[in-house]
Design a protein around this motif. Structure first.
Motif, PDB file in Angstrom:
ATOM      1  N   GLN A  15       0.832  -1.210   0.000  1.00  0.00           N
ATOM      2  CA  GLN A  15       0.000   0.000   0.000  1.00  0.00           C
ATOM      3  C   GLN A  15       0.869   1.264   0.000  1.00  0.00           C
ATOM      4  OE1 GLN A  15      -3.431  -0.091  -0.204  1.00  0.00           O
ATOM      5  NE2 GLN A  15      -3.090   2.094  -0.618  1.00  0.00           N
ATOM      6  N   ALA A  16       1.908   1.259   0.826  1.00  0.00           N
ATOM      7  CA  ALA A  16       2.774   2.440   0.942  1.00  0.00           C
ATOM      8  C   ALA A  16       3.468   2.735  -0.389  1.00  0.00           C
ATOM      9  CB  ALA A  16       3.805   2.224   2.049  1.00  0.00           C
ATOM     10  N   VAL A  17       3.918   1.683  -1.066  1.00  0.00           N
ATOM     11  CA  VAL A  17       4.583   1.877  -2.358  1.00  0.00           C
ATOM     12  C   VAL A  17       3.561   2.352  -3.393  1.00  0.00           C
ATOM     13  CG1 VAL A  17       5.871   0.760  -4.224  1.00  0.00           C
ATOM     14  CG2 VAL A  17       6.398   0.192  -1.838  1.00  0.00           C
ATOM     15  N   ALA A  18       2.373   1.756  -3.376  1.00  0.00           N
ATOM     16  CA  ALA A  18       1.336   2.154  -4.331  1.00  0.00           C
ATOM     17  C   ALA A  18       0.956   3.625  -4.145  1.00  0.00           C
ATOM     18  CB  ALA A  18       0.100   1.261  -4.165  1.00  0.00           C
ATOM     19  N   ASP A  19       0.904   4.075  -2.894  1.00  0.00           N
ATOM     20  CA  ASP A  19       0.571   5.484  -2.622  1.00  0.00           C
ATOM     21  C   ASP A  19       1.596   6.413  -3.267  1.00  0.00           C
ATOM     22  OD1 ASP A  19      -1.643   4.705  -1.205  1.00  0.00           O
ATOM     23  OD2 ASP A  19      -0.752   5.051   0.783  1.00  0.00           O
ATOM     24  N   VAL A  20       2.865   6.024  -3.186  1.00  0.00           N
ATOM     25  CA  VAL A  20       3.915   6.855  -3.793  1.00  0.00           C
ATOM     26  C   VAL A  20       3.739   6.879  -5.308  1.00  0.00           C
ATOM     27  CG1 VAL A  20       6.399   7.054  -4.214  1.00  0.00           C
ATOM     28  CG2 VAL A  20       5.570   6.514  -1.922  1.00  0.00           C
ATOM     29  N   VAL A  21       3.476   5.740  -5.894  1.00  0.00           N
ATOM     30  CA  VAL A  21       3.289   5.667  -7.347  1.00  0.00           C
ATOM     31  C   VAL A  21       2.137   6.594  -7.746  1.00  0.00           C
ATOM     32  CG1 VAL A  21       2.620   4.165  -9.271  1.00  0.00           C
ATOM     33  CG2 VAL A  21       4.230   3.335  -7.525  1.00  0.00           C
ATOM     34  N   ARG A  22       1.038   6.540  -7.007  1.00  0.00           N
ATOM     35  CA  ARG A  22      -0.133   7.370  -7.339  1.00  0.00           C
ATOM     36  C   ARG A  22       0.142   8.859  -7.149  1.00  0.00           C
ATOM     37  NH1 ARG A  22      -2.832   3.314  -4.269  1.00  0.00           N
ATOM     38  NH2 ARG A  22      -3.593   1.697  -5.688  1.00  0.00           N
ATOM     39  N   SER A  23       1.094   9.185  -6.244  1.00  0.00           N
ATOM     40  CA  SER A  23       1.390  10.607  -5.987  1.00  0.00           C
ATOM     41  C   SER A  23       2.079  11.257  -7.180  1.00  0.00           C
ATOM     42  CB  SER A  23       2.290  10.739  -4.757  1.00  0.00           C
ATOM     43  OG  SER A  23       3.653  10.463  -5.104  1.00  0.00           O
ATOM     44  N   GLY A  24       2.709  10.441  -8.044  1.00  0.00           N
ATOM     45  CA  GLY A  24       3.378  10.993  -9.212  1.00  0.00           C
ATOM     46  C   GLY A  24       4.823  11.385  -8.953  1.00  0.00           C
ATOM     47  N   TRP A  25       5.281  11.396  -7.688  1.00  0.00           N
ATOM     48  CA  TRP A  25       6.690  11.709  -7.379  1.00  0.00           C
ATOM     49  C   TRP A  25       7.346  10.440  -6.847  1.00  0.00           C
ATOM     50  CZ3 TRP A  25       9.620  16.080  -8.272  1.00  0.00           C
ATOM     51  CH2 TRP A  25      10.939  16.002  -7.801  1.00  0.00           C
ATOM     52  N   VAL A  26       8.140   9.785  -7.713  1.00  0.00           N
ATOM     53  CA  VAL A  26       8.695   8.483  -7.340  1.00  0.00           C
ATOM     54  C   VAL A  26      10.195   8.532  -7.020  1.00  0.00           C
ATOM     55  CG1 VAL A  26       6.948   7.092  -8.521  1.00  0.00           C
ATOM     56  CG2 VAL A  26       8.961   7.871  -9.792  1.00  0.00           C
ATOM     57  N   ALA A  27      10.883   9.583  -7.450  1.00  0.00           N
ATOM     58  CA  ALA A  27      12.329   9.690  -7.173  1.00  0.00           C
ATOM     59  C   ALA A  27      12.537  10.148  -5.720  1.00  0.00           C
ATOM     60  CB  ALA A  27      12.971  10.678  -8.145  1.00  0.00           C
ATOM     61  N   GLN A  28      13.785  10.441  -5.356  1.00  0.00           N
ATOM     62  CA  GLN A  28      14.078  10.911  -4.002  1.00  0.00           C
ATOM     63  C   GLN A  28      13.272  12.159  -3.686  1.00  0.00           C
ATOM     64  OE1 GLN A  28      18.326  11.377  -2.545  1.00  0.00           O
ATOM     65  NE2 GLN A  28      17.709  13.511  -2.664  1.00  0.00           N
ATOM     66  N   GLY A  29      12.488  12.111  -2.625  1.00  0.00           N
ATOM     67  CA  GLY A  29      11.626  13.240  -2.274  1.00  0.00           C
ATOM     68  C   GLY A  29      11.193  13.182  -0.830  1.00  0.00           C
ATOM     69  N   PRO A  30       9.921  13.531  -0.558  1.00  0.00           N
ATOM     70  CA  PRO A  30       9.464  13.636   0.837  1.00  0.00           C
ATOM     71  C   PRO A  30       9.531  12.324   1.632  1.00  0.00           C
ATOM     72  CG  PRO A  30       7.630  13.959  -0.719  1.00  0.00           C
ATOM     73  CD  PRO A  30       8.894  13.998  -1.506  1.00  0.00           C
ATOM     74  N   ARG A  31       9.283  11.193   0.977  1.00  0.00           N
ATOM     75  CA  ARG A  31       9.330   9.924   1.722  1.00  0.00           C
ATOM     76  C   ARG A  31      10.776   9.608   2.135  1.00  0.00           C
ATOM     77  NH1 ARG A  31       4.616  10.564   1.237  1.00  0.00           N
ATOM     78  NH2 ARG A  31       5.201  11.664   3.110  1.00  0.00           N
ATOM     79  N   VAL A  32      11.741   9.924   1.266  1.00  0.00           N
ATOM     80  CA  VAL A  32      13.143   9.700   1.619  1.00  0.00           C
ATOM     81  C   VAL A  32      13.513  10.561   2.827  1.00  0.00           C
ATOM     82  CG1 VAL A  32      15.546  10.058   0.886  1.00  0.00           C
ATOM     83  CG2 VAL A  32      13.940   8.903  -0.646  1.00  0.00           C
ATOM     84  N   ALA A  33      13.090  11.827   2.813  1.00  0.00           N
ATOM     85  CA  ALA A  33      13.403  12.729   3.935  1.00  0.00           C
ATOM     86  C   ALA A  33      12.808  12.190   5.246  1.00  0.00           C
ATOM     87  CB  ALA A  33      12.877  14.131   3.636  1.00  0.00           C
ATOM     88  N   ASP A 236      11.647   7.403  -3.534  1.00  0.00           N
ATOM     89  CA  ASP A 236      10.540   7.525  -2.577  1.00  0.00           C
ATOM     90  C   ASP A 236       9.753   6.221  -2.447  1.00  0.00           C
ATOM     91  OD1 ASP A 236      10.995  10.052  -1.601  1.00  0.00           O
ATOM     92  OD2 ASP A 236       8.974  10.801  -2.052  1.00  0.00           O
ATOM     93  N   MET A 237       9.740   5.409  -3.515  1.00  0.00           N
ATOM     94  CA  MET A 237       9.047   4.115  -3.417  1.00  0.00           C
ATOM     95  C   MET A 237       9.746   3.234  -2.385  1.00  0.00           C
ATOM     96  SD  MET A 237       8.266   3.379  -7.443  1.00  0.00           S
ATOM     97  CE  MET A 237       9.928   3.750  -7.971  1.00  0.00           C
ATOM     98  N   GLN A 238      11.080   3.226  -2.459  1.00  0.00           N
ATOM     99  CA  GLN A 238      11.848   2.416  -1.509  1.00  0.00           C
ATOM    100  C   GLN A 238      11.700   2.951  -0.085  1.00  0.00           C
ATOM    101  OE1 GLN A 238      15.339   3.090  -3.997  1.00  0.00           O
ATOM    102  NE2 GLN A 238      15.718   0.884  -3.997  1.00  0.00           N
ATOM    103  N   ALA A 239      11.765   4.283   0.050  1.00  0.00           N
ATOM    104  CA  ALA A 239      11.686   4.877   1.387  1.00  0.00           C
ATOM    105  C   ALA A 239      10.324   4.626   2.026  1.00  0.00           C
ATOM    106  CB  ALA A 239      11.962   6.381   1.306  1.00  0.00           C
ATOM    107  N   ALA A 240       9.262   4.641   1.222  1.00  0.00           N
ATOM    108  CA  ALA A 240       7.921   4.385   1.754  1.00  0.00           C
ATOM    109  C   ALA A 240       7.864   2.975   2.340  1.00  0.00           C
ATOM    110  CB  ALA A 240       6.872   4.542   0.652  1.00  0.00           C
ATOM    111  N   MET A 241       8.503   2.048   1.638  1.00  0.00           N
ATOM    112  CA  MET A 241       8.573   0.674   2.128  1.00  0.00           C
ATOM    113  C   MET A 241       9.417   0.617   3.403  1.00  0.00           C
ATOM    114  SD  MET A 241       9.580  -2.379  -0.372  1.00  0.00           S
ATOM    115  CE  MET A 241      10.205  -3.909   0.212  1.00  0.00           C
ATOM    116  N   GLY A 242      10.506   1.356   3.415  1.00  0.00           N
ATOM    117  CA  GLY A 242      11.398   1.372   4.574  1.00  0.00           C
ATOM    118  C   GLY A 242      10.707   1.895   5.826  1.00  0.00           C
TER     119      GLY A 242
END
Ligand code: PLP
Length: 378
Positions: A15-33, A236-242
């Motif tokens: 779910q967390a990864v899917a949310d990032v995909v749907r947000s449209g920002w998948v590179a390093q961003g808010p989830r990484v921070a 951000d996909m990876q960070a959301a999972m992390g």
């Protein structure tokens, strides 16, 4: 087949990864921070700088210290080869230190034995999650910086504090072979604000303003490239999972320690020595290794027998100096390293390893080395 490791992944990660995909920002961003902040807090460090792997984190940690050609960096040979490769990435020379037979880690004695005037840094590895005695090693290093390869050690403790607490820099891995995973991924934690800022630039092409910050500001900021750097970013996909995985960490550690205790109770009557907590610390049991008795067959034969019995085990921790990539590389005597790598193996340990699975593993191991196990076969 009973696997040696299996990542604990659930619907929350998906779910967390899917949310990032749907947000449209998948590179390093808010989830990484966010992941950097939470992971750093979990080890008691002020800053976290996410990277694409622990290997790239180790490279940056040495690079930011100015390690370069002509320098020596002390590392254990008894480690995954990425530890010593990171030294070569900087053009420096790995100098192998031997390890303690109980912990598999370098000690103040084994490090001080190989310090020379050219020693530029020391890389301490918390091998298999067993915390190394960093304070004692630092004490013999004086001004020489000590960085920590904590790839395996998320959730381990030393002196009642998380491994990584107070580290000059500690490098972490989120590969599936470790306790928490982002598929691939890494992090450097540190308490030094300036160093953290430089590490952030170094992992992102040397940019003065990160791509994510430029995007978030909404203004047309032009970035500057102050030095030749790298692309070692996490997504951000990876960070959301992390972030989800990090919440699972305490339960994962508790479960692994409980399973390890049960293994020990079954293996001790057979006279087999296993990985254990060091004095003053606790291991997350990233790898549960066991030492074969002198009379037992070679590890390769034992592994083959285990495989026949449906048990996927692994050879013990590798020794870099025995690999072709380091053929001819000069080093001093490494008797403990050579003993441990030749005579240990890693048994299955994961979140759904049942009592029955453990009984099968122990019975298969006992049979493979010609011992009679007390465990009833299922
Ligand atoms: C796994 C591991 C690494 C490398 O981690 P990656 O994230 O796969 O690059 C480095 N050092 C040690 C001790 C490891 O176990």
């Amino acid at each position: 087949m009973i696997p040696v490791m299996r990542p604990l992944l659930g619907e929350e990660e998906a779910q967390a990864v899917a949310d990032v995909v749907r947000s449209g920002w998948v590179a390093q961003g808010p989830r990484v921070a966010e992941f950097e902040k939470e992971f750093a807090a979990s080890v008691g460090a002020a800053y976290g700088v996410a990277t694409s792997s622990c290997t790239t984190a180790l490279h940056l940690a040495l690079y930011v210290l100015g390690v370069g050609p002509g320098d020596e960096v002390i590392v254990p040979s008894l480690s995954f080869i990425a530890s010593t490769n990171a030294v070569r990435y900087c053009g420096a020379v790995p100098v192998f230190a031997d390890v303690d037979p109980l912990t598999g880690n370098m000690t103040a004695d084994t490090v001080s034995a190989v310090i020379t005037p050219r020693t530029r840094a020391v890389m301490v590895v918390h091998q298999a999650g067993v915390p190394a005695d960093v304070p004692a090693i630092r004490a013999v290093c004086g001004e020489i910086p000590v960085v920590e390869d904590a790839a395996c050690a998320a959730g381990s403790t030393l002196a009642g504090r998380p491994v990584g607490h107070g580290a000059l820099m500690a490098a972490w891995s989120f590969h599936p072979r470790k306790l928490i995973t982002t598929g691939e991924g890494g992090m450097i934690t540190t308490d030094d604000a300036e160093r953290a800022a430089r590490l952030r630039r170094l992992r992102e092409h040397g940019m003065s303003v990160s791509a994510a910050d430029r995007h978030a500001s909404g203004r047309n900021t032009v970035e500057e490239y102050g030095e030749t750097a790298f692309n070692y970013r996490l997504t951000d996909m990876q960070a959301a999972m992390g972030l989800v995985q990090l919440r699972r960490l305490p339960a994962i550690v508790a479960h692994r320690r409980e399973r390890a205790d049960r293994y020990r109770a079954l293996l001790a009557p057979l006279g087999l020595r296993t990985v254990c907590d060091p004095e003053g610390g606790t291991t997350n049991v990233q790898s549960f290794w066991v030492e074969l008795p002198d009379a037992a067959p070679p590890v390769s034969e034992v592994l083959a027998a285990l495989s026949q019995a449906g048990v996927s085990a692994r050879r013990g921790i590798m020794a870099a100096h025995l690999e072709p990539a380091y053929a001819g590389h000069p080093h001093g005597p490494l008797p403990v390293t050579e003993h441990l790598t030749a005579r240990t193996l890693i048994l299955p340990l994961h979140h759904d390893l049942s009592d029955a699975d453990q009984d099968v593993v122990v019975a298969a191991l006992a049979a493979a080395i010609g011992l009679q196990s007390a465990v009833p076969s299922h």
